[in-house]
Motif scaffolding. Structure first.
Motif, PDB file in Angstrom:
ATOM      1  N   GLY A 136     -19.714   5.714  53.929  1.00  0.00           N
ATOM      2  CA  GLY A 136     -18.986   6.007  55.147  1.00  0.00           C
ATOM      3  C   GLY A 136     -17.698   6.438  54.980  1.00  0.00           C
ATOM      4  O   GLY A 136     -17.284   6.181  53.716  1.00  0.00           O
ATOM      5  N   SER A 137     -16.888   6.591  55.889  1.00  0.00           N
ATOM      6  CA  SER A 137     -15.544   7.102  56.068  1.00  0.00           C
ATOM      7  C   SER A 137     -15.366   7.838  54.541  1.00  0.00           C
ATOM      8  O   SER A 137     -14.127   7.592  53.724  1.00  0.00           O
ATOM      9  N   VAL A 138     -16.135   8.876  54.305  1.00  0.00           N
ATOM     10  CA  VAL A 138     -15.990   9.491  52.977  1.00  0.00           C
ATOM     11  C   VAL A 138     -14.505  10.140  52.663  1.00  0.00           C
ATOM     12  O   VAL A 138     -14.088  10.320  51.747  1.00  0.00           O
ATOM     13  N   GLU A 139     -14.050  10.446  53.914  1.00  0.00           N
ATOM     14  CA  GLU A 139     -12.562  11.421  54.050  1.00  0.00           C
ATOM     15  C   GLU A 139     -11.570  10.480  53.354  1.00  0.00           C
ATOM     16  O   GLU A 139     -10.553  11.126  52.834  1.00  0.00           O
ATOM     17  N   ASP A 163     -19.355  16.387  52.883  1.00  0.00           N
ATOM     18  CA  ASP A 163     -19.672  15.774  54.128  1.00  0.00           C
ATOM     19  C   ASP A 163     -19.949  16.670  55.098  1.00  0.00           C
ATOM     20  O   ASP A 163     -19.808  17.878  55.132  1.00  0.00           O
ATOM     21  N   ILE A 164     -20.258  16.032  56.357  1.00  0.00           N
ATOM     22  CA  ILE A 164     -20.768  16.586  57.769  1.00  0.00           C
ATOM     23  C   ILE A 164     -19.310  17.028  58.373  1.00  0.00           C
ATOM     24  O   ILE A 164     -18.792  15.899  58.630  1.00  0.00           O
ATOM     25  N   VAL A 165     -19.241  18.263  58.747  1.00  0.00           N
ATOM     26  CA  VAL A 165     -17.937  18.469  59.753  1.00  0.00           C
ATOM     27  C   VAL A 165     -18.542  18.897  61.062  1.00  0.00           C
ATOM     28  O   VAL A 165     -19.555  19.798  61.202  1.00  0.00           O
ATOM     29  N   GLU A 166     -18.374  18.229  62.047  1.00  0.00           N
ATOM     30  CA  GLU A 166     -18.654  18.643  63.361  1.00  0.00           C
ATOM     31  C   GLU A 166     -17.678  19.188  64.159  1.00  0.00           C
ATOM     32  O   GLU A 166     -17.572  20.534  64.297  1.00  0.00           O
ATOM     33  N   SER A 167     -16.929  18.484  64.886  1.00  0.00           N
ATOM     34  CA  SER A 167     -15.527  19.126  65.452  1.00  0.00           C
ATOM     35  C   SER A 167     -14.483  19.475  64.580  1.00  0.00           C
ATOM     36  O   SER A 167     -13.490  20.189  64.839  1.00  0.00           O
ATOM     37  N   GLY A 168     -14.460  18.860  63.505  1.00  0.00           N
ATOM     38  CA  GLY A 168     -13.141  18.967  62.547  1.00  0.00           C
ATOM     39  C   GLY A 168     -12.155  18.255  62.427  1.00  0.00           C
ATOM     40  O   GLY A 168     -11.336  18.094  61.940  1.00  0.00           O
ATOM     41  N   ALA A 169     -12.165  17.223  63.576  1.00  0.00           N
ATOM     42  CA  ALA A 169     -11.109  16.435  63.951  1.00  0.00           C
ATOM     43  C   ALA A 169     -10.946  15.540  62.843  1.00  0.00           C
ATOM     44  O   ALA A 169      -9.712  15.310  62.650  1.00  0.00           O
ATOM     45  N   THR A 170     -11.943  14.722  62.203  1.00  0.00           N
ATOM     46  CA  THR A 170     -11.687  13.701  61.314  1.00  0.00           C
ATOM     47  C   THR A 170     -11.001  14.488  59.931  1.00  0.00           C
ATOM     48  O   THR A 170      -9.894  14.036  59.366  1.00  0.00           O
ATOM     49  N   LYS A 183     -21.660  10.880  50.825  1.00  0.00           N
ATOM     50  CA  LYS A 183     -23.116   9.991  51.312  1.00  0.00           C
ATOM     51  C   LYS A 183     -24.253  10.693  51.154  1.00  0.00           C
ATOM     52  O   LYS A 183     -25.499  10.048  51.303  1.00  0.00           O
TER      53      LYS A 183
HETATM   54  C1  PRP Z   1     -19.232  11.864  60.345  1.00  0.00           C
HETATM   55  C2  PRP Z   1     -18.885  12.515  59.107  1.00  0.00           C
HETATM   56  C3  PRP Z   1     -17.451  12.919  59.277  1.00  0.00           C
HETATM   57  C4  PRP Z   1     -17.442  12.989  60.960  1.00  0.00           C
HETATM   58  C5  PRP Z   1     -17.116  14.453  61.141  1.00  0.00           C
HETATM   59  O1  PRP Z   1     -19.240  10.230  60.118  1.00  0.00           O
HETATM   60  O2  PRP Z   1     -19.468  11.836  57.725  1.00  0.00           O
HETATM   61  O3  PRP Z   1     -16.846  11.834  58.760  1.00  0.00           O
HETATM   62  O4  PRP Z   1     -18.399  12.512  61.466  1.00  0.00           O
HETATM   63  O5  PRP Z   1     -17.210  14.633  62.459  1.00  0.00           O
HETATM   64  P1  PRP Z   1     -15.976  15.515  63.056  1.00  0.00           P
HETATM   65  O6  PRP Z   1     -16.026  16.769  62.533  1.00  0.00           O
HETATM   66  O7  PRP Z   1     -16.252  15.691  64.587  1.00  0.00           O
HETATM   67  O8  PRP Z   1     -14.779  14.680  63.104  1.00  0.00           O
HETATM   68  P2  PRP Z   1     -19.508   9.188  61.264  1.00  0.00           P
HETATM   69  O9  PRP Z   1     -18.924   9.349  62.390  1.00  0.00           O
HETATM   70  O10 PRP Z   1     -21.015   9.452  61.090  1.00  0.00           O
HETATM   71  O11 PRP Z   1     -19.264   7.922  60.221  1.00  0.00           O
HETATM   72  P3  PRP Z   1     -19.151   7.515  58.803  1.00  0.00           P
HETATM   73  O12 PRP Z   1     -17.887   8.537  58.196  1.00  0.00           O
HETATM   74  O13 PRP Z   1     -18.741   6.165  58.783  1.00  0.00           O
HETATM   75  O14 PRP Z   1     -20.202   8.001  58.050  1.00  0.00           O
END
Ligand code: PRP
Length: 214
Positions: free
Chosen positions: A142-145, A158-165, A119
């Motif tokens: 979105g849902s880049v994974e 992409d952004i990693v916060e908790s790493g759960a996704t 994104k």
């Molecule tokens: C963000 C980011 C990851 C996820 C990471 O997506 O793009 O998909 O959060 O968070 P985590 O490490 O805690 O799992 P977002 O929820 O904003 O939605 P999107 O993928 O539709 O952009």
């Protein structure tokens, strides 16, 4: 006295910002009401607030439609607008990373051109250029994974916060690009014309941050 207008990135960032402002005595009942209203005035009538998509916050601030914006560092870098970034609010902390299936590490470190879904095409481009890596960037919204899972790309930025996704989708962090958090940005003209109000607000915010760090 000038009115100060805030553009807040919709969602958690806006909610946490309003909680911090409450600690400074800035409250906005209008915002809590369930209505279709878009522009809110603080209870003391000194501030205005509106919520927007994160990507639009730097645009509003650049054009002076908002004096101050609260938005993630990721959006500030990606949007690359003419605004002053003045304060790290130290919440919403996460990381911009290159991620993918574990076995892609070797490909990432090779000289081969790789496909990157993201994104954040500007951040990805600048990062891989700095690494002298040749990449093909595919912009997603979105849902880049999904990119590596369905074979659209080799890796993602992409952004990693908790790493759960990542974890739930069999992906791992392969490289870290930069740490991220919520930041305060200011319109360049407001910084001069509304210096007193902006400066006072920033001083108060810094004080709250220092207190919460103690
Ligand atoms: C963000 C980011 C990851 C996820 C990471 O997506 O793009 O998909 O959060 O968070 P985590 O490490 O805690 O799992 P977002 O929820 O904003 O939605 P999107 O993928 O539709 O952009």
């Amino acid at each position: 006295m000038h009115t100060i207008t805030f553009a807040l990135a919709k969602g958690r960032l806006a909610k946490t910002t309003m909680e911090i402002l409450k600690e400074l005595g800035i409250t906005c009942k209008e915002m809590e009401d369930k209505s279709r209203k878009l522009l809110f005035t603080s209870d003391d009538a000194r501030y205005q607030f509106f919520l927007s998509k994160a990507q639009d916050v730097p645009t509003y601030v650049d054009y002076g439609a908002a004096d101050i914006g609260i938005v993630g560092k990721d959006t500030i870098v990606e949007e690359n607008r003419n605004v002053y970034e003045v304060l790290d609010l130290q919440f919403g902390c996460c990381k911009m990373t290159v991620a993918g299936e574990p076995h892609k590490k070797a490909l990432l470190e090779s000289g081969q051109t790789i496909r990157v879904a993201t994104k954040y095409p500007l951040i990805a481009k600048e990062y891989f250029e700095s690494q002298n890596r040749s990449v093909e960037i595919i912009k997603l919204n979105g849902s880049v994974e999904l990119g590596p899972i369905v074979g659209l790309s080799d890796v993602i930025v992409d952004i990693v916060e908790s790493g759960a996704t990542l974890k739930e989708n069999g992906l791992v962090v392969l490289q870290e690009i930069m740490p991220l958090s919520a930041r305060v940005i200011v319109n360049t003209a407001s910084m001069k014309v509304k210096h007193e109000e902006v400066d006072h607000l920033l001083k108060q915010l810094r004080k709250v941050l220092e207190q919460s760090n103690d």
